[in-house]
Design an enzyme around this catalytic site. Sequence first.
Site, mmCIF file in Angstrom:
data_model
loop_
_atom_site.group_PDB
_atom_site.id
_atom_site.type_symbol
_atom_site.label_atom_id
_atom_site.label_comp_id
_atom_site.label_asym_id
_atom_site.label_seq_id
_atom_site.Cartn_x
_atom_site.Cartn_y
_atom_site.Cartn_z
ATOM 1 N N HIS A 1 18.146 49.382 -38.078
ATOM 2 C CA HIS A 1 19.433 49.836 -37.532
ATOM 3 C C HIS A 1 19.288 50.427 -36.130
ATOM 4 O O HIS A 1 18.187 50.767 -35.682
ATOM 5 C CB HIS A 1 20.047 50.892 -38.456
ATOM 6 C CG HIS A 1 19.175 52.121 -38.604
ATOM 7 N ND1 HIS A 1 19.117 53.110 -37.659
ATOM 8 C CD2 HIS A 1 18.320 52.480 -39.591
ATOM 9 C CE1 HIS A 1 18.273 54.047 -38.051
ATOM 10 N NE2 HIS A 1 17.769 53.692 -39.216
ATOM 11 N N GLU B 1 16.865 52.899 -46.984
ATOM 12 C CA GLU B 1 15.640 53.596 -46.596
ATOM 13 C C GLU B 1 15.005 54.269 -47.805
ATOM 14 O O GLU B 1 15.663 54.460 -48.846
ATOM 15 C CB GLU B 1 15.977 54.645 -45.513
ATOM 16 C CG GLU B 1 14.811 55.471 -44.999
ATOM 17 C CD GLU B 1 13.715 54.646 -44.357
ATOM 18 O OE1 GLU B 1 12.952 54.010 -45.123
ATOM 19 O OE2 GLU B 1 13.618 54.654 -43.112
#
Length: 213
Positions: free
Chosen positions: A11, A84
């Site tokens: 990201h 994550e």
Amino acid sequence: MQVTRILAVRHGETAWNRDTRIQGHTDIALNERGRWQAEQLAQALRDEPIAAVYASDLGRAFETAQAVARLKGLTVTPHKGLRERHFGRFEGQTWAELEHRWPTEALAWRKRMPDFAPAGGESLEQLQRRVIPTVLELASRHPGEQVLMVAHGGVLDILYRAATRVELTAPRSWELSNTAINRLLWSPEGLSLVGWGDTAHLQTGAPLDERSV
């Protein structure tokens, strides 16, 4: 045998990235530079054939993926398996704060002990057992095609290790830059590495207030 080409991307930048603050499953939005990075990524991939766009359901990854999907006329499919690593009580702490508050746990984290998990979080082994099956399952849907997967630094680290057969405990010698373009191949035999860390799209035109950073 048809393979699936994977564009694996971390990201865009967030304020917590800049502060070296652990994000994990905490849903932190992109900052101004992160949004610019996402748009640069979209332009870099505009002429690439992309059959599907997958992303972590956390906002920073999903928003990054949306920038590409909009330009390609696609929709983003969120998947929790691309999140994550869950860092439990480490989340919200800076690296320096971790060293001060929980030095023994911080050392286990830095040494990459595969079975260590922060209180309430995941170990590297647990992360690996989540990420690899997720990516292989998504890739197997698209033989002969190319897909984009937007995720997080920890996820990309697991994928690099899987593709290059590097152990979880080995020190990292590769970059995990925000919105770098990383290329992998999937086949029924597993993952292989094609290219890593392409940031050419980030070299010009940065926001004025970011160019000296």
